[in-house]
Design a protein around this motif. Structure first.
Motif, PDB file in Angstrom:
ATOM      1  N   LYS A 149      -6.411   9.099   0.482  1.00  0.00           N
ATOM      2  CA  LYS A 149      -6.098   8.283   1.644  1.00  0.00           C
ATOM      3  C   LYS A 149      -5.093   7.235   1.172  1.00  0.00           C
ATOM      4  N   SER A 150      -3.876   7.372   1.643  1.00  0.00           N
ATOM      5  CA  SER A 150      -2.809   6.545   1.079  1.00  0.00           C
ATOM      6  C   SER A 150      -2.900   5.084   1.502  1.00  0.00           C
ATOM      7  N   CYS A 151      -3.859   4.767   2.381  1.00  0.00           N
ATOM      8  CA  CYS A 151      -4.091   3.355   2.716  1.00  0.00           C
ATOM      9  C   CYS A 151      -5.030   2.692   1.727  1.00  0.00           C
ATOM     10  N   THR A 152      -5.575   3.491   0.806  1.00  0.00           N
ATOM     11  CA  THR A 152      -6.578   2.923  -0.104  1.00  0.00           C
ATOM     12  C   THR A 152      -6.024   2.687  -1.505  1.00  0.00           C
ATOM     13  N   MET A 153      -4.723   2.885  -1.675  1.00  0.00           N
ATOM     14  CA  MET A 153      -4.160   2.604  -3.001  1.00  0.00           C
ATOM     15  C   MET A 153      -2.808   1.924  -2.867  1.00  0.00           C
ATOM     16  N   PHE A 154      -2.447   1.245  -3.916  1.00  0.00           N
ATOM     17  CA  PHE A 154      -1.154   0.568  -3.939  1.00  0.00           C
ATOM     18  C   PHE A 154      -0.062   1.553  -4.364  1.00  0.00           C
ATOM     19  N   ALA A 155       1.123   1.304  -3.881  1.00  0.00           N
ATOM     20  CA  ALA A 155       2.251   2.162  -4.261  1.00  0.00           C
ATOM     21  C   ALA A 155       2.437   2.163  -5.777  1.00  0.00           C
ATOM     22  N   VAL A 156       2.213   1.033  -6.400  1.00  0.00           N
ATOM     23  CA  VAL A 156       2.420   0.984  -7.861  1.00  0.00           C
ATOM     24  C   VAL A 156       1.427   1.882  -8.607  1.00  0.00           C
ATOM     25  N   GLN A 157       0.273   2.141  -7.975  1.00  0.00           N
ATOM     26  CA  GLN A 157      -0.698   3.046  -8.610  1.00  0.00           C
ATOM     27  C   GLN A 157      -0.228   4.501  -8.551  1.00  0.00           C
ATOM     28  N   LEU A 169       0.840  -1.192   0.000  1.00  0.00           N
ATOM     29  CA  LEU A 169       0.000   0.000   0.000  1.00  0.00           C
ATOM     30  C   LEU A 169       0.880   1.248   0.000  1.00  0.00           C
ATOM     31  N   LEU A 170       0.338   2.317  -0.546  1.00  0.00           N
ATOM     32  CA  LEU A 170       1.117   3.559  -0.602  1.00  0.00           C
ATOM     33  C   LEU A 170       1.530   4.018   0.800  1.00  0.00           C
ATOM     34  N   ILE A 171       0.640   3.896   1.779  1.00  0.00           N
ATOM     35  CA  ILE A 171       0.986   4.318   3.149  1.00  0.00           C
ATOM     36  C   ILE A 171       2.182   3.511   3.679  1.00  0.00           C
ATOM     37  N   HIS A 172       2.223   2.224   3.388  1.00  0.00           N
ATOM     38  CA  HIS A 172       3.349   1.417   3.860  1.00  0.00           C
ATOM     39  C   HIS A 172       4.640   1.783   3.117  1.00  0.00           C
ATOM     40  N   PHE A 173       4.515   2.071   1.847  1.00  0.00           N
ATOM     41  CA  PHE A 173       5.680   2.488   1.068  1.00  0.00           C
ATOM     42  C   PHE A 173       6.256   3.784   1.642  1.00  0.00           C
ATOM     43  N   LEU A 174       5.364   4.753   1.908  1.00  0.00           N
ATOM     44  CA  LEU A 174       5.830   6.043   2.427  1.00  0.00           C
ATOM     45  C   LEU A 174       6.488   5.862   3.794  1.00  0.00           C
ATOM     46  N   ARG A 175       5.835   5.126   4.672  1.00  0.00           N
ATOM     47  CA  ARG A 175       6.314   5.009   6.048  1.00  0.00           C
ATOM     48  C   ARG A 175       7.527   4.093   6.161  1.00  0.00           C
TER      49      ARG A 175
END
Ligand code: FES
Ligand code: FES
Length: 166
Positions: free
Chosen positions: A60-68, A24-30
């Motif tokens: 909401k960065s928990c609702t999308m994948f980092a690849v998106q 998820l984007l949130i996990h990628f960022l953090r």
């Protein structure tokens, strides 16, 4: 799992990384970029603590994948202050107007407020409340958050701040 190459701009810096498609984007960022300002406050896409600005929209960065987010331009709370450390007017406003208590919602709230003021530079109290309706705060009762955003808008517009009657 095979990793995928992503390239994006985060807080004005070019970022290139390899991520698993499920990240998820949130996990990628953090976890990969160490940007721990965006928080994880729920697992139902309700709280908005993870809000970042992506290509001019609050997401909401928990609702999308980092690849998106490949190719995107992302702003997190870490990118709000000036390079010399001077706080953004919204950050100053939250401090000045006591727009936070525990601070857990604050990074997402401020990034959302930033986009709200881009969309509507002179919002009414009602528009502010509607604009932050995707961001939950369990501490403040919202009154001082709304006040802080109105105060920041007045600062940006160069007009005196007039507090709404309670
Ligand atoms: S962590 Fe709650 S909406 Fe993303
Ligand atoms: S200040 Fe604690 S959740 Fe908003």
């Amino acid at each position: 799992m095979a990793e995928i190459q992503v390239i994006m701009t985060v807080n004005g810096k070019a970022v290139e990384a390899r991520v698993e498609p499920r990240t998820l984007l949130i996990h990628f960022l953090r976890e990969q970029l160490n940007l721990t300002g965006p928080h994880i406050g729920c697992d139902t896409s309700h709280c908005g603590a993870c809000t970042v600005d992506l290509d001019g929209k609050s997401v909401k960065s928990c609702t999308m994948f980092a690849v998106q987010a490949n190719g995107a331009d992302i702003l997190t709370i870490e990118g709000m202050a000036a390079p010399d450390g001077k706080l953004h007017v919204l950050q100053e406003a939250f401090r000045e107007m006591h727009g936070l208590q525990c601070g857990f919602c604050t990074p997402g709230m401020i990034v959302r407020a930033h986009r709200l003021l881009q969309e509507n530079p002179n919002p009414s109290e009602e528009a502010i409340r509607a604009g932050i309706s995707g961001n939950l705060c369990r501490c403040t009762g919202y009154q001082n958050i709304v006040k802080a955003i109105a105060y920041a808008a007045a600062q940006i517009n160069g007009v005196p701040f007039r507090e709404a009657a309670e």
